[in-house]
Design a protein around this motif. Structure first.
Motif, PDB file in Angstrom:
ATOM      1  N   PRO A 216     -73.731  37.166 -39.634  1.00 33.43           N
ATOM      2  CA  PRO A 216     -73.376  35.951 -38.804  1.00 33.43           C
ATOM      3  C   PRO A 216     -73.202  34.682 -39.757  1.00 33.43           C
ATOM      4  N   GLU A 217     -72.310  33.534 -39.323  1.00 32.48           N
ATOM      5  CA  GLU A 217     -72.335  32.472 -40.401  1.00 32.48           C
ATOM      6  C   GLU A 217     -72.162  31.173 -39.692  1.00 32.48           C
ATOM      7  N   LEU A 218     -72.492  30.147 -40.007  1.00 30.00           N
ATOM      8  CA  LEU A 218     -72.403  28.689 -39.513  1.00 30.00           C
ATOM      9  C   LEU A 218     -71.937  27.852 -40.602  1.00 30.00           C
ATOM     10  N   GLY A 219     -71.152  26.974 -40.482  1.00 32.80           N
ATOM     11  CA  GLY A 219     -70.673  25.849 -41.558  1.00 32.80           C
ATOM     12  C   GLY A 219     -69.903  24.805 -40.913  1.00 32.80           C
ATOM     13  N   VAL A 220     -69.875  23.830 -41.957  1.00 30.53           N
ATOM     14  CA  VAL A 220     -69.027  22.536 -41.535  1.00 30.53           C
ATOM     15  C   VAL A 220     -68.203  21.970 -42.798  1.00 30.53           C
ATOM     16  N   THR A 221     -67.188  21.554 -42.666  1.00 26.59           N
ATOM     17  CA  THR A 221     -66.272  20.932 -43.616  1.00 26.59           C
ATOM     18  C   THR A 221     -65.883  19.602 -43.133  1.00 26.59           C
ATOM     19  N   GLY A 229     -65.945  22.217 -37.586  1.00 25.23           N
ATOM     20  CA  GLY A 229     -67.170  22.986 -37.723  1.00 25.23           C
ATOM     21  C   GLY A 229     -66.992  24.388 -37.376  1.00 25.23           C
ATOM     22  N   GLU A 230     -67.543  25.622 -37.829  1.00 23.45           N
ATOM     23  CA  GLU A 230     -67.397  26.885 -37.608  1.00 23.45           C
ATOM     24  C   GLU A 230     -68.447  27.707 -37.321  1.00 23.45           C
ATOM     25  N   ALA A 231     -68.402  28.800 -36.736  1.00 22.53           N
ATOM     26  CA  ALA A 231     -69.182  29.806 -36.384  1.00 22.53           C
ATOM     27  C   ALA A 231     -68.645  31.172 -36.371  1.00 22.53           C
ATOM     28  N   GLY A 232     -69.122  32.333 -36.685  1.00 24.54           N
ATOM     29  CA  GLY A 232     -68.500  33.551 -36.698  1.00 24.54           C
ATOM     30  C   GLY A 232     -69.420  34.595 -37.283  1.00 24.54           C
ATOM     31  N   GLY A 233     -68.926  35.775 -37.695  1.00 23.22           N
ATOM     32  CA  GLY A 233     -69.591  36.777 -38.187  1.00 23.22           C
ATOM     33  C   GLY A 233     -68.716  38.113 -38.153  1.00 23.22           C
ATOM     34  N   ILE A 234     -69.068  38.986 -39.350  1.00 21.38           N
ATOM     35  CA  ILE A 234     -68.459  40.183 -39.474  1.00 21.38           C
ATOM     36  C   ILE A 234     -69.242  41.348 -39.309  1.00 21.38           C
ATOM     37  N   LEU A 235     -68.928  42.552 -39.112  1.00 21.20           N
ATOM     38  CA  LEU A 235     -69.585  43.832 -39.127  1.00 21.20           C
ATOM     39  C   LEU A 235     -69.010  44.582 -40.216  1.00 21.20           C
ATOM     40  N   ARG A 236     -69.858  45.327 -40.912  1.00 17.59           N
ATOM     41  CA  ARG A 236     -69.319  46.087 -41.640  1.00 17.59           C
ATOM     42  C   ARG A 236     -70.023  47.720 -41.866  1.00 17.59           C
ATOM     43  N   ILE A 250     -59.234  32.190 -48.453  1.00 18.99           N
ATOM     44  CA  ILE A 250     -58.816  30.753 -48.791  1.00 18.99           C
ATOM     45  C   ILE A 250     -59.149  30.115 -47.315  1.00 18.99           C
ATOM     46  N   ARG A 251     -59.876  28.868 -47.767  1.00 22.13           N
ATOM     47  CA  ARG A 251     -60.378  28.238 -46.443  1.00 22.13           C
ATOM     48  C   ARG A 251     -59.307  27.681 -45.746  1.00 22.13           C
ATOM     49  N   PRO A 252     -59.350  27.298 -44.549  1.00 27.75           N
ATOM     50  CA  PRO A 252     -60.367  28.005 -43.674  1.00 27.75           C
ATOM     51  C   PRO A 252     -60.213  29.713 -43.224  1.00 27.75           C
ATOM     52  N   ALA A 253     -61.380  30.109 -43.258  1.00 27.06           N
ATOM     53  CA  ALA A 253     -61.373  31.487 -43.090  1.00 27.06           C
ATOM     54  C   ALA A 253     -62.849  32.004 -42.852  1.00 27.06           C
ATOM     55  N   LEU A 254     -62.796  33.063 -42.252  1.00 31.22           N
ATOM     56  CA  LEU A 254     -63.997  33.940 -42.256  1.00 31.22           C
ATOM     57  C   LEU A 254     -64.640  34.592 -43.639  1.00 31.22           C
ATOM     58  N   SER A 255     -65.859  34.721 -43.842  1.00 31.83           N
ATOM     59  CA  SER A 255     -66.342  34.782 -45.006  1.00 31.83           C
ATOM     60  C   SER A 255     -65.626  33.663 -46.106  1.00 31.83           C
ATOM     61  N   GLY A 256     -65.367  34.196 -47.325  1.00 25.22           N
ATOM     62  CA  GLY A 256     -64.677  33.201 -48.087  1.00 25.22           C
ATOM     63  C   GLY A 256     -65.076  32.756 -49.349  1.00 25.22           C
ATOM     64  N   THR A 257     -66.225  33.488 -49.869  1.00 19.74           N
ATOM     65  CA  THR A 257     -66.536  33.327 -51.177  1.00 19.74           C
ATOM     66  C   THR A 257     -66.518  34.626 -52.336  1.00 19.74           C
ATOM     67  N   SER A 258     -66.333  34.021 -53.528  1.00 22.80           N
ATOM     68  CA  SER A 258     -66.092  35.280 -54.516  1.00 22.80           C
ATOM     69  C   SER A 258     -67.304  35.732 -55.000  1.00 22.80           C
ATOM     70  N   TYR A 259     -68.345  35.523 -54.128  1.00 23.03           N
ATOM     71  CA  TYR A 259     -69.991  36.088 -54.758  1.00 23.03           C
ATOM     72  C   TYR A 259     -69.880  37.578 -54.622  1.00 23.03           C
ATOM     73  N   PHE A 260     -70.421  38.206 -55.932  1.00 24.22           N
ATOM     74  CA  PHE A 260     -70.478  39.391 -56.033  1.00 24.22           C
ATOM     75  C   PHE A 260     -71.637  39.643 -57.150  1.00 24.22           C
ATOM     76  N   ASN A 261     -72.556  40.572 -56.932  1.00 27.57           N
ATOM     77  CA  ASN A 261     -73.634  40.790 -57.575  1.00 27.57           C
ATOM     78  C   ASN A 261     -73.911  42.056 -57.954  1.00 27.57           C
ATOM     79  N   ALA A 277     -64.914  37.745 -36.625  1.00 27.56           N
ATOM     80  CA  ALA A 277     -64.039  36.689 -35.935  1.00 27.56           C
ATOM     81  C   ALA A 277     -64.963  35.288 -36.254  1.00 27.56           C
ATOM     82  N   GLN A 278     -63.846  34.509 -36.237  1.00 27.93           N
ATOM     83  CA  GLN A 278     -64.647  32.941 -36.398  1.00 27.93           C
ATOM     84  C   GLN A 278     -64.070  32.039 -35.493  1.00 27.93           C
ATOM     85  N   GLY A 279     -64.943  31.257 -35.009  1.00 28.86           N
ATOM     86  CA  GLY A 279     -64.063  29.870 -34.312  1.00 28.86           C
ATOM     87  C   GLY A 279     -64.400  28.605 -34.701  1.00 28.86           C
ATOM     88  N   ARG A 280     -63.468  27.665 -34.627  1.00 29.50           N
ATOM     89  CA  ARG A 280     -63.620  26.510 -35.463  1.00 29.50           C
ATOM     90  C   ARG A 280     -63.339  25.301 -34.313  1.00 29.50           C
TER      91      ARG A 280
END
Length: 351
Positions: A216-221, A229-236, A250-261, A277-280
């Protein structure tokens, strides 16, 4: 005469790309100076409606470079911004294991009305607009269970974004008719967006090295380009899920970072399939509301917008990663004839 105009447009576009490459080289030097303990990653993101459907409308094209540094050395001066955010309660907790990285971004997004054959576009249709931007992100993964992302994008909306030559020169190259209404695009305006988001991971291991997780995720721009404001989540479902928190977008979008470790990989190969899904709740969208400080084309935006997305990710050790996905976006303005649909294809290379 048309050939000369095309050549001029191509030269302008090539100059822009050259500037972007020089900026990227500067970013790599900065990343090395930051004291990162391992190599970084370069991600190329392409989003377009015509990848899957024969359309060219609404959010029609997005392209971005994202460079992710390796873990920042905790003894480096470049760790100080993260410590400051941590003290404010924004980034994890002092006692937790954390991975801290910088993300540098350069990109362009293009928006057009549904009918691109009209030289004078329908005033009730989405305005022509381009957005050329660069920025920096601060990313922290805490205990492999929480990702915090603070991002600042600055750029230009309007003719200076070079959306017209980018679209029409490409159309001429592939033998597609030009979009005729670019004379009515939004005017030049400096743009800024400041975004903060947090994701949480809930993971359940399965047999054979597989796992499922929910994020799940929450955010604001906030900014003159977009405020929402955004709220959403993914299942993998897949293998090596703890290496990231979802595909780059690319913003605005679900997920959206290039983070990889890569340190969190249990074996060299990983993959997953995902849906989310994400709602804004949208207070400001310059690409619909029009220019901030002067008159321009505009339409009445929808306050609530939703995305349904899904896709697949494949990665081989730290070296290479491929993503492909699809997004269905609800109507963004009153009178919009259909929902937007577009696909994304990403390539990431580790150094």
């Amino acid at each position: 005469m048309k050939q000369a105009t095309t050549a001029g447009r191509a030269a302008t576009l090539l100059n822009g790309l050259a500037s972007g490459i020089l900026a990227a080289l500067g970013i790599f030097g900065f990343a090395s100076a930051a004291g990162a303990e391992e190599g970084g990653r370069l991600t190329l993101i392409e989003e377009n409606d015509s990848i899957v459907f024969p359309t060219d409308r609404y959010y029609t094209q997005g392209f971005a470079f994202a460079y992710l540094t390796g873990d920042v050395d905790g003894d480096s001066i470049w760790d100080s911004p993260f410590s400051g955010l941590e003290s404010l309660g924004a980034f994890g907790t002092p006692e937790a294991e954390s991975s801290r990285r910088y993300e540098f971004i350069f990109g362009q997004s293009i928006f057009t009305p549904e009918d691109t054959d009209r030289s004078n576009p329908d005033p009730d249709d989405r305005p022509y607009a381009g957005w050329l931007y660069g920025g920096i992100g601060f990313i922290q993964d805490t205990d492999r269970r929480q990702l915090d992302h603070l991002e600042l994008l600055v750029g230009i909306v309007g003719p200076g974004a070079q959306a017209r030559p980018a679209q029409n020169d490409w159309h001429q190259f592939i033998g597609v008719a030009d979009a005729e209404g670019w004379d009515y695009q939004l005017d030049n305006e400096p743009g800024v967006m400041l975004s903060y988001g947090r994701k949480w991971r809930f993971i359940q291991p399965l047999a054979g090295g597989f796992a499922v997780d929910a994020i799940p995720e929450l955010g604001v721009t906030a900014g003159n380009v977009m405020t929402y404001g955004e709220a959403g989540g993914i299942l993998r479902f897949g293998r090596n899920l703890e290496a990231d928190y979802g595909a780059p977008r690319i913003r605005p979008a679900l997920s959206g970072t290039s983070y990889f470790n890569g340190d969190y990989l249990e074996d060299p190969f990983g993959f997953y399939v995902w849906i989310g899904a994400q709602g804004r709740a949208v207070a400001r969208n310059i690409f619909l509301d029009g220019n901030t400080f002067e008159d321009s084309r505009d339409v009445d935006k929808e306050i609530l917008v939703g995305d349904i997305s899904g896709g697949v990710a494949l990665f081989w050790d730290r070296s290479i990663r491929l993503d492909a996905g699809f997004t269905y976006r609800t109507q963004e303005f009153e009178g919009q004839d259909d929902e937007a649909k577009f696909a994304n294809v990403n390539l990431s290379i580790g150094f």
